[in-house]
Design an enzyme around this catalytic site. Sequence first.
Site, PDB file in Angstrom:
ATOM      1  CE  LYS A 185      -1.669   2.722   2.918  1.00 51.40           C
ATOM      2  NZ  LYS A 185      -1.438   3.983   2.152  1.00 51.40           N
ATOM      3  CD  GLU A 259      13.466   0.670   9.354  1.00 52.28           C
ATOM      4  OE1 GLU A 259      13.925   1.693   9.913  1.00 52.28           O
ATOM      5  OE2 GLU A 259      14.112  -0.375   9.237  1.00 52.28           O
ATOM      6  CB  CYS A 293      13.346   8.924   8.406  1.00 58.50           C
ATOM      7  SG  CYS A 293      14.354   7.764   7.478  1.00 58.50           S
ATOM      8  CD  GLU A 391      10.149  12.736  11.932  1.00 54.59           C
ATOM      9  OE1 GLU A 391       8.995  12.306  12.051  1.00 54.59           O
ATOM     10  OE2 GLU A 391      11.054  12.100  11.365  1.00 54.59           O
TER      11      GLU A 391
END
Length: 490
Positions: A185, A259, A293, A391
Amino acid sequence: MSTVAELEVTYDTLYIGGEWVPPTGSERITITSPSTLQQIGSVPDGTEQDIDVAVTAARRAFDDPSGWSRWSAEQRQETLNKLADAMDARAEDSALRTSSQNGMPVAISRAFEGPFPGMVLRYYADLATKQDVEERRPGLLGGTSIVRRTPIGVVGAIVPWNFPQAITFLKLAPLLAAGCTVVLKPSPETTLDAYTIAEAAEAAGVPAGVINIVQGGREVGAYLVQHPGIDKVSFTGSTAAGRKIGEVCGRLLRPVTLELGGKSAAIVLDDADLVGNMEALFGSMLINNGQTCWLNSRILAPKSRYDDVVETLSALANGVTIGNPLDDGTQIGPLVSQVQRERVEGYIQKGKDEGARVAAGGGRPDGLDGYFVQPTIFADVDRNSAIAQEEIFGPVLSVIQYDDEDDAIAIANGTEYGLGGTVWTQDQERGLAVARRVQTGSIGINHYVNDPAAPFGGVKSSGLGRELGPEGLAHYQALQTVYLDPPAAG
Ligand code: NAD
């Protein structure tokens, strides 16, 4: 400088069971260029029923007694090498689709998104042929054990938009080499490049049902995660979504690789040569418009070098070429979406409200209509403030002062994350000594790239498990021990 034209791509089907099938629903996902704000494509929005059909196809392909999961590693290698060739043939197309959809400068998508699938497919296809899938181990109790590595089953793979091709193949390459089948997906922001995978799979003769792709949003993803036909979930995305997925998989006792996000630190030691490493600094701190990331969004500088570090990073931020991601000279393109720009600008405002000083950027560049934000350097940042802890996922760097190496390591380890990091020094041994004390999945000395031969992943809230390297293959394998009694004496 050359610019390629914007895309206009429309699909009406999904790739399931080796066929192009009409979706069960009528909703569509439209894709808008974050640079020109023009519509550049449209695809079917998948439904739970589409996931059911895809899982059934993947299950059938996996359970087939003479199918993919039962092939030898050498047989799979032959097909995966053809898939690698087919992806290579589409590398430019994939790179342009990526940049058009998410604003990644085309120089970066050509360097990573285009070639990475072929490289990593060949790596895992070859690695699997070298692995002993039935290893005989002499036991401690007299008998022998055969330790078998078998494919773990049907994988539900869910990926984000920031490096859509590379991240997809961090999953597809090892899982296919291991003998698993997959329902993928993609992220709704980056659906168009996922079709190149389906087209390549068809061209390469990947057996029906081995790769199935259902477009859709988070609800469709959540449905896939808990589907009874799935044996393993592999997710890359935000920590918030990863927690939800981890909870579901915990309840189901379903293996999961996560992750997730990061807030990595660049530790600048007092002997660092930053000016001689400007390209590496850019690569470690700003690549892909700050939407990577493992980027080092916290820069830890010693008192003795603080002003100099702020000045160097400000010169870096002020010197980059901002513009159309499809220009090959562009270094910083737009953020992926309006929502993402609002999030990043919200953090810039928060930084100002918290008393940090804007040393560079802080606004939108002039004359550009897309979702652009200037690369922004914050100085005088409190190590516990929101911009130093959370973040942001945009081109916003916080420079934090430390007292000594122990203090630098305490700051580096002082967030909930542990994904990337760097140490900047002219003394590699000194850098290594510092790197060993940082709680993180990966770290580089004066530079970092996630090399496919080495494991990549996070600790703490940055995730569970590892991708890449031989460790990445192991995540798609189950272990079975067959005990053999010692032969009767005489
Ligand atoms: P996101 O979590 O919003 O979405 C990622 C994917 O998960 C999308 O396909 C989305 O549709 C799907 N999704 C969202 N919620 C879900 C749920 N509850 N169940 C199932 N599927 C769900 O993340 P994003 O905004 O697309 O990506 C940015 C984030 O990804 C950042 O936090 C970044 O750090 C992280 N990321 C991590 C890595 C890594 O390797 N550690 C790599 C790239 C990006």
